[in-house]
Design a protein around this motif. Structure first.
Motif: not given
Length: 76
Positions: A42-52
């Motif tokens: 499992v590789f969690p997404c960082p909380w600051r994941f840039p959606f755009l």
């Protein structure tokens, strides 16, 4: 036995010809809208994941540092 050409024609244009009269859709057994990968790391997404992307940038022009955020290797 049904002719393959007839079957394909009915599959596209007259589906009632190839389904049994008592057939019902089993929605509980329907495919998921996403892929499950069981038993893999499992590789969690960082909380600051840039959606755009900012400023309408082309994703193909990202630097390694900018792309690293998708893989958790970018330090904020």
């Amino acid at each position: 036995m049904m002719n393959p050409d007839t079957f394909l024609h009915n599959l596209h244009f007259d589906i009632d010809q190839i389904t049994p009269p008592d057939w019902e859709v089993d929605w509980e057994d329907a495919p998921l809208a996403y892929k499950l990968y069981r038993g893999l790391p499992v590789f969690p997404c960082p909380w600051r994941f840039p959606f755009l992307l900012k400023n309408g940038r082309n994703p193909q022009s990202l630097t390694l540092g900018e792309l690293g955020i998708f893989f958790g290797t970018h330090s904020a």
